[in-house]
Scaffold this motif. Structure first.
Motif, short mmCIF file in Angstrom:
data_model
loop_
_atom_site.label_atom_id
_atom_site.label_comp_id
_atom_site.label_asym_id
_atom_site.label_seq_id
_atom_site.Cartn_x
_atom_site.Cartn_y
_atom_site.Cartn_z
N CYS A 106 -34.87 99.70 -2.57
CA CYS A 106 -35.80 99.57 -1.45
C CYS A 106 -36.28 100.95 -1.01
N LEU A 107 -37.58 101.03 -0.77
CA LEU A 107 -38.20 102.22 -0.18
C LEU A 107 -39.00 101.74 1.01
N ALA B 62 -24.44 90.52 9.49
CA ALA B 62 -25.23 91.74 9.40
C ALA B 62 -26.49 91.62 10.25
N GLN B 63 -27.16 90.50 10.18
CA GLN B 63 -28.38 90.30 10.96
C GLN B 63 -28.10 90.42 12.46
N TRP C 178 -32.16 95.43 9.62
CA TRP C 178 -31.88 94.14 8.98
C TRP C 178 -33.00 93.79 7.99
N ALA C 179 -34.26 93.99 8.37
CA ALA C 179 -35.38 93.69 7.47
C ALA C 179 -35.26 94.52 6.19
N LEU D 246 -41.63 98.77 1.44
CA LEU D 246 -41.91 98.31 2.79
C LEU D 246 -42.63 99.38 3.60
N HIS D 247 -43.32 98.92 4.64
CA HIS D 247 -43.85 99.80 5.68
C HIS D 247 -43.25 99.31 6.98
N ASN D 248 -42.46 100.16 7.62
CA ASN D 248 -41.80 99.78 8.89
C ASN D 248 -41.01 98.49 8.76
N GLY D 249 -40.34 98.31 7.65
CA GLY D 249 -39.50 97.12 7.44
C GLY D 249 -40.25 95.90 6.97
#
Length: 178
Positions: free
Chosen positions: A94-95, A143-144, A152-153, A170-173
């Motif tokens: 994930c980035l 976790a959520q 979390w996202a 992602l952008h801002n999750g």
């Protein structure tokens, strides 16, 4: 009109070319880089940590230092905080580009899949410095509840990406729409 026999600056004057590059580098934006690990136990639960310097639980990891490769930063953070030594070769899953907020400039947050710990590795985990107050393996539902919504996202996207062999961007999750 351009002189067809003229050489580019980098061929004519290497020192001037280096100075030109250094000037550009000094003016270009610098980004903070955060690195976290998706670490699971043999039950499929994810490892979370409770930092002493912020109000919510988080993923294990931290910030890269100046000119430090992200994977090296993650290895360092895991060893410093949990006494965990993981082999190289963790996959980026994930980035997340995080927009400027509060006093912070934008940043890049990377999550690497550190795989599933063996029972021996799990038993060897310990709080190795004062930045953490606790750690625990949690179900996704736990976790959520413990994580800030954007963390979390990010974790949720990382789990899905690791399970499918893809990388989430992602952008801002939030995932980008294709």
């Amino acid at each position: 009109m351009t002189d067809p026999t003229a050489q580019p600056l980098y061929q004519r004057d290497p020192a001037a070319w280096r100075a030109h590059l250094a000037e550009g580098n000094a003016r270009q934006a610098r980004k903070r880089v955060g690195v976290d690990a998706l670490i699971r136990d043999h039950h499929g639960r994810v490892l979370l940590v409770d930092p002493t310097y912020k109000p919510n639980w988080d993923m294990p990891g931290g910030m890269a230092e100046a000119n430090e490769p992200p994977i090296d930063a993650l290895q360092r953070e895991l060893a410093e905080e949990l006494g965990l030594q993981l082999p190289e070769g963790m996959a980026l899953v994930c980035l997340d580009w995080v927009a400027p907020h509060g006093p912070w400039d934008d940043s890049l947050m990377l999550i690497f899949d550190a795989g599933t710990l063996t029972a021996q590795q799990t038993a060897a985990l310990h709080l190795a410095d004062t930045e953490l107050g606790a750690f625990e393996f949690c179900t996704p539902q736990q976790a959520q509840q413990r994580l800030r919504s954007y963390v979390w996202a990010r974790l949720h996207a990382a789990i899905a990406a690791a399970d499918t062999g893809r990388t989430a961007y992602l952008h801002n999750g939030n995932p980008l729409r294709a």
